[in-house]
Motif scaffolding. Structure first.
Motif, mmCIF file in Angstrom:
data_model
loop_
_atom_site.group_PDB
_atom_site.id
_atom_site.type_symbol
_atom_site.label_atom_id
_atom_site.label_comp_id
_atom_site.label_asym_id
_atom_site.label_seq_id
_atom_site.Cartn_x
_atom_site.Cartn_y
_atom_site.Cartn_z
ATOM 1 N N ARG A 82 0.804 -1.223 0.000
ATOM 2 C CA ARG A 82 0.000 0.000 0.000
ATOM 3 C C ARG A 82 0.837 1.273 0.000
ATOM 4 O O ARG A 82 0.318 2.352 -0.319
ATOM 5 N N GLY A 83 2.112 1.195 0.383
ATOM 6 C CA GLY A 83 2.954 2.391 0.377
ATOM 7 C C GLY A 83 2.446 3.479 1.299
ATOM 8 O O GLY A 83 2.389 4.656 0.924
ATOM 9 N N THR A 84 2.092 3.111 2.530
ATOM 10 C CA THR A 84 1.443 4.058 3.436
ATOM 11 C C THR A 84 2.343 5.238 3.813
ATOM 12 O O THR A 84 1.842 6.317 4.135
ATOM 13 N N ARG A 85 3.661 5.062 3.767
ATOM 14 C CA ARG A 85 4.555 6.174 4.109
ATOM 15 C C ARG A 85 4.724 7.151 2.952
ATOM 16 O O ARG A 85 5.415 8.149 3.071
ATOM 17 N N GLU B 87 0.908 10.581 0.157
ATOM 18 C CA GLU B 87 0.660 11.725 -0.720
ATOM 19 C C GLU B 87 0.548 11.284 -2.177
ATOM 20 O O GLU B 87 -0.151 11.886 -2.980
ATOM 21 N N GLU B 88 1.264 10.207 -2.530
ATOM 22 C CA GLU B 88 1.283 9.708 -3.896
ATOM 23 C C GLU B 88 0.439 8.454 -4.091
ATOM 24 O O GLU B 88 -0.066 8.199 -5.176
ATOM 25 N N THR B 89 0.303 7.648 -3.028
ATOM 26 C CA THR B 89 -0.272 6.313 -3.201
ATOM 27 C C THR B 89 -1.752 6.216 -2.852
ATOM 28 O O THR B 89 -2.322 5.135 -2.911
ATOM 29 N N GLU B 90 -2.373 7.316 -2.526
ATOM 30 C CA GLU B 90 -3.805 7.268 -2.248
ATOM 31 C C GLU B 90 -4.586 6.870 -3.500
ATOM 32 O O GLU B 90 -5.614 6.200 -3.419
ATOM 33 N N LEU B 91 -4.067 7.254 -4.672
ATOM 34 C CA LEU B 91 -4.776 7.000 -5.923
ATOM 35 C C LEU B 91 -4.096 5.967 -6.816
ATOM 36 O O LEU B 91 -4.677 5.551 -7.822
ATOM 37 N N ARG B 92 -2.871 5.567 -6.488
ATOM 38 C CA ARG B 92 -2.143 4.611 -7.328
ATOM 39 C C ARG B 92 -1.190 3.809 -6.468
ATOM 40 O O ARG B 92 -0.769 4.265 -5.401
ATOM 41 N N PRO B 93 -0.821 2.607 -6.914
ATOM 42 C CA PRO B 93 0.121 1.802 -6.124
ATOM 43 C C PRO B 93 1.524 2.416 -6.169
ATOM 44 O O PRO B 93 1.884 3.121 -7.117
ATOM 45 N N LYS B 94 2.281 2.130 -5.148
ATOM 46 C CA LYS B 94 3.618 2.730 -5.012
ATOM 47 C C LYS B 94 4.502 2.525 -6.243
ATOM 48 O O LYS B 94 5.194 3.462 -6.663
ATOM 49 N N GLU C 34 12.397 11.040 -0.379
ATOM 50 C CA GLU C 34 13.207 10.187 -1.244
ATOM 51 C C GLU C 34 12.713 10.229 -2.691
ATOM 52 O O GLU C 34 13.518 10.165 -3.624
ATOM 53 N N ARG C 35 11.401 10.347 -2.882
ATOM 54 C CA ARG C 35 10.898 10.507 -4.247
ATOM 55 C C ARG C 35 11.415 11.800 -4.862
ATOM 56 O O ARG C 35 11.827 11.833 -6.025
ATOM 57 N N GLU C 36 11.390 12.874 -4.095
ATOM 58 C CA GLU C 36 11.867 14.161 -4.606
ATOM 59 C C GLU C 36 13.355 14.113 -4.905
ATOM 60 O O GLU C 36 13.827 14.740 -5.878
ATOM 61 N N TYR C 37 14.110 13.368 -4.117
ATOM 62 C CA TYR C 37 15.552 13.221 -4.371
ATOM 63 C C TYR C 37 15.796 12.501 -5.693
ATOM 64 O O TYR C 37 16.609 12.928 -6.519
ATOM 65 N N LEU C 38 15.067 11.390 -5.930
ATOM 66 C CA LEU C 38 15.216 10.659 -7.191
ATOM 67 C C LEU C 38 14.778 11.522 -8.376
ATOM 68 O O LEU C 38 15.400 11.501 -9.440
ATOM 69 N N GLU C 39 13.712 12.277 -8.170
ATOM 70 C CA GLU C 39 13.230 13.180 -9.228
ATOM 71 C C GLU C 39 14.289 14.229 -9.562
ATOM 72 O O GLU C 39 14.527 14.539 -10.736
ATOM 73 N N LYS C 40 14.931 14.755 -8.553
ATOM 74 C CA LYS C 40 15.978 15.765 -8.767
ATOM 75 C C LYS C 40 17.148 15.164 -9.547
ATOM 76 O O LYS C 40 17.675 15.787 -10.483
#
Length: 272
Positions: free
Chosen positions: A22-25, A28-35, A252-258
């Protein structure tokens, strides 16, 4: 122990990717899609993982789905057309004419619903019928790195044990500074720590590892089966000292995006 001069081509080795959590942590991103469908550079991190494996010849992917599985199914069902140039006539009996096929046309992607609340061990067991080789590779759907998959596989086949786990040095949450007196000489964002080896999430197993699992919802992977495998002396580690990063939270998502948008994504080893 396998003859290292006659190892199977990695094109025939199934790669299991655990895509059901579920990617609960990362709510912000996983409410509508899987991690695994959270995007880096406009493409799901799952796609990045598969592109990286494919650079080493892997083309057979088995996706163990759970939470919001239809999102992943829809992506791959539509991908052959969406990744290509095509002409379509608005006639339901006429198929689109593809002009330029996507680079991933050789991929074989098997999507298996393994239950919304099933733990990882149960998910792996439930895709067993699609693991038709003596060995299979396995990873989580939320981490990237610069592991040499050919070297990992060769190491696995060389030692004869049931399983191999990639050991990594985790990145620090904070920037590392090197000093000369009170002068900062270097500042490195998220450096890999020099101490501690943790589970990097890139595995190779002999197929008989499946005998240690059940299809029960509560059959775990790390707690129980992997612990017992280590206790039995059947788990080896292949240490990776290079880049590795999981995507556990928004930071961590923002870091990978950067890294991606600045052209410094170390895992991006493909041309297109």
């Amino acid at each position: 122990m396998d003859d290292l001069n006659s190892l199977p081509d990695l094109r025939e080795i199934p790669v299991v990717i655990l895509c059901g959590g579920r990617g609960t942590r990362l709510m912000e991103e996983t409410e509508l899609r899987p991690k695994p469908m959270v995007e880096i550079g406009g493409m799901p991190i799952l796609w990045h993982i598969m592109k990286y494996y494919s650079c080493f010849g892997c083309r057979r992917f088995v996706l163990a789905l759970g939470y919001k599985s239809t999102c992943i199914k829809r992506f791959f069902f539509e991908y052959p057309i969406m990744a290509s140039d095509f002409t379509v006539r608005l006639d339901p009996e006429r198929m689109p004419v593809v002009h330029r096929k996507g680079a991933e046309q050789a991929w074989e992607v098997t999507c298996i619903d393994t239950g919304v609340d099933t733990l990882k061990g149960g998910r792996i067991k439930r895709v067993a019928e699609h693991l038709d080789r003596e060995h299979f590779m396995l990873t989580y759907g939320d981490g990237v790195g610069t592991m040499d998959m050919q070297a990992l596989y060769r190491f696995h086949c060389s030692h004869g044990a049931v399983g191999t786990v990639t050991g990594v040095r985790p990145p620090s949450r904070f920037g590392e500074m090197r000093l000369e007196g009170d002068r900062v000489t270097t500042f490195e964002e998220k450096p890999q720590l020099s101490q501690s080896i943790i589970n990097g999430g890139f595995f190779v197993f002999r197929r008989d590892f499946l005998d240690r699992l059940t299809e029960d919802d509560d059959c775990d992977f790390e707690f129980g089966p992997l612990q017992q495998l280590a206790h039995d002396g059947q788990l080896r580690v292949h240490t990776h000292d290079g880049f590795w990063q999981c995507m556990d939270n928004i930071r961590e998502r923002e870091y990978l995006e950067k890294l991606w948008h600045t052209g410094r994504a170390p895992w991006k080893i493909w041309d297109n």
